[in-house]
Design a protein around this motif. Structure first.
Motif, PDB file in Angstrom:
ATOM      1  N   LYS A   1     -38.149  94.245   9.224  1.00 10.25           N
ATOM      2  CA  LYS A   1     -39.004  95.392   8.933  1.00 10.25           C
ATOM      3  C   LYS A   1     -38.185  96.653   9.100  1.00 10.25           C
ATOM      4  O   LYS A   1     -37.450  96.792  10.065  1.00 10.25           O
ATOM      5  CB  LYS A   1     -40.191  95.443   9.877  1.00 10.25           C
ATOM      6  CG  LYS A   1     -41.186  94.363   9.661  1.00 10.25           C
ATOM      7  CD  LYS A   1     -42.362  94.581  10.566  1.00 10.25           C
ATOM      8  CE  LYS A   1     -43.403  93.526  10.364  1.00 10.25           C
ATOM      9  NZ  LYS A   1     -44.536  93.680  11.242  1.00 10.25           N
TER      10      LYS A   1
ATOM     11  N   THR B   1     -38.006 100.366   9.996  1.00  9.96           N
ATOM     12  CA  THR B   1     -38.767 101.384  10.711  1.00  9.96           C
ATOM     13  C   THR B   1     -38.101 102.732  10.507  1.00  9.96           C
ATOM     14  O   THR B   1     -36.876 102.846  10.517  1.00  9.96           O
ATOM     15  CB  THR B   1     -38.845 101.073  12.215  1.00  9.96           C
ATOM     16  OG1 THR B   1     -37.534 100.997  12.728  1.00  9.96           O
ATOM     17  CG2 THR B   1     -39.583  99.794  12.459  1.00  9.96           C
ATOM     18  N   LYS B   2     -38.900 103.709  10.317  1.00  3.27           N
ATOM     19  CA  LYS B   2     -38.384 105.054  10.124  1.00  3.27           C
ATOM     20  C   LYS B   2     -38.256 105.717  11.495  1.00  3.27           C
ATOM     21  O   LYS B   2     -39.222 105.846  12.223  1.00  3.27           O
ATOM     22  CB  LYS B   2     -39.324 105.859   9.238  1.00  3.27           C
ATOM     23  CG  LYS B   2     -38.793 107.201   8.878  1.00  3.27           C
ATOM     24  CD  LYS B   2     -39.724 107.912   7.917  1.00  3.27           C
ATOM     25  CE  LYS B   2     -39.137 109.244   7.558  1.00  3.27           C
ATOM     26  NZ  LYS B   2     -39.991 109.980   6.635  1.00  3.27           N
TER      27      LYS B   2
END
Length: 77
Positions: free
Chosen positions: A3, A5-6
Motif C-alpha cells: 500500500k 501511503t502519502k
C-alpha cells in the motif's frame, strides 16, 4: 502488493503556513485616544532632558496646533 501511503511533513501542517502574512506597523509607545472626525492627534514635546521646551510649544501653537486636555476624553485613561 504494497500500500502506498502519502507522507506529509509536520512543518506543512502548522498553522503559520496557512495564515496570511501580517502587515507591519511601526511600534508606538505613545498611543493617543481616537480623534474626532476631521482631526488628528499629535504629541508635542513640552520638556527635554528636564528642561522646559516653551519654544517648541509656542511654535506649534503659532502654526495652528491646538492643545487638548486629558479631561476632554472622559472615557479614556
Amino acid at each position: 502488493m504494497k500500500k502506498e501511503t502519502k507522507v506529509t511533513s509536520r512543518a506543512s501542517q502548522t498553522r503559520s503556513n496557512t495564515e496570511r502574512p501580517k502587515v507591519w506597523t511601526p511600534p508606538s509607545s505613545l498611543d493617543a485616544p481616537p480623534a474626532p472626525d476631521g482631526f488628528r492627534h499629535r504629541w508635542i514635546r513640552a520638556e527635554s532632558l528636564g528642561f522646559q521646551d516653551s519654544k517648541n510649544i509656542s511654535g506649534r501653537l503659532r502654526s495652528g496646533y491646538e492643545l487638548v486636555r486629558a479631561d476632554e476624553y472622559k472615557d479614556q485613561d
